[in-house]
Design a protein around this motif. Structure first.
Motif: not given
Ligand SMILES: [Fe+2]
Length: 183
Positions: A4, A117-118, A124-128
């Motif tokens: 991340r 978002k955070n 997130s890992e997905q976004d990263s």
């Protein structure tokens, strides 16, 4: 597994890739932006639209469920798997002004998904993964723009970040682009 990274890092990475893309096309006229039909290059006006399409397809459409800004035209024009290379010069492409607006709209929308978002500021890992995937894809195309410009005999581009490493070999990666003697 993707580590991340911060949302601000991802946004800066996308902006850096975009700045380089624009440096490679902003000095070209309408004729140069299309160029001759050759097997080793793409029409640049198609290729920059394809860059925006890639972010839009994988992030806005596939991950976040948006419709394309361009509607059905997006897949018909800019899907590099579906659109055969030698047909790309003959498509009813967006004008350069429209292409730049599409690119900007997509960039703004993908960046907007990262903001606030955070609480820890990390994506997130997905976004990263997917945002860096998009940026590295754009970086790969900027490399293609460079060989395309050289192939077509266009002027050397002017980069805001440029390192002269002629006197320093094997020293690892450098920021920006390097001006080498073949250019
Ligand atoms: Fe691509």
């Amino acid at each position: 597994m993707t580590q991340r990274v911060s949302a601000s890092y991802l946004i800066a990475t996308l902006q850096d890739a975009r700045a380089r893309t624009l440096e490679l096309v902003n000095d070209l006229d309408q004729e140069q932006l299309m160029g001759p039909k050759l097997p080793g290059v793409n029409p640049l006006r198609w290729e920059i639209g394809h860059i925006a399409y890639f972010y839009e397809f994988f992030i806005l459409r596939s991950l976040y469920g948006h419709d394309s800004i361009l509607g059905l035209k997006a897949d018909e024009l800019y899907d590099s798997i579906a659109v055969a290379h030698d047909t790309r010069w003959d498509l009813p492409l967006l004008s350069m002004t429209e292409t730049l607006a599409y690119m900007n709209d997509v960039l703004e929308k993908v960046c907007a998904h990262l903001v606030n978002k955070n609480e820890d500021g990390l994506a997130s890992e997905q976004d990263s993964f997917i945002y860096q995937f998009g940026a590295f894809h754009e970086d790969m195309h900027t490399e293609a723009f460079i060989w395309g410009r050289q192939t077509l005999g266009y002027p050397s581009p002017t980069f805001s970040i440029q390192s002269n490493v002629d006197s320093q070999r094997s020293v690892g990666s450098w920021p920006g682009f390097c001006k080498s003697s073949w250019w």
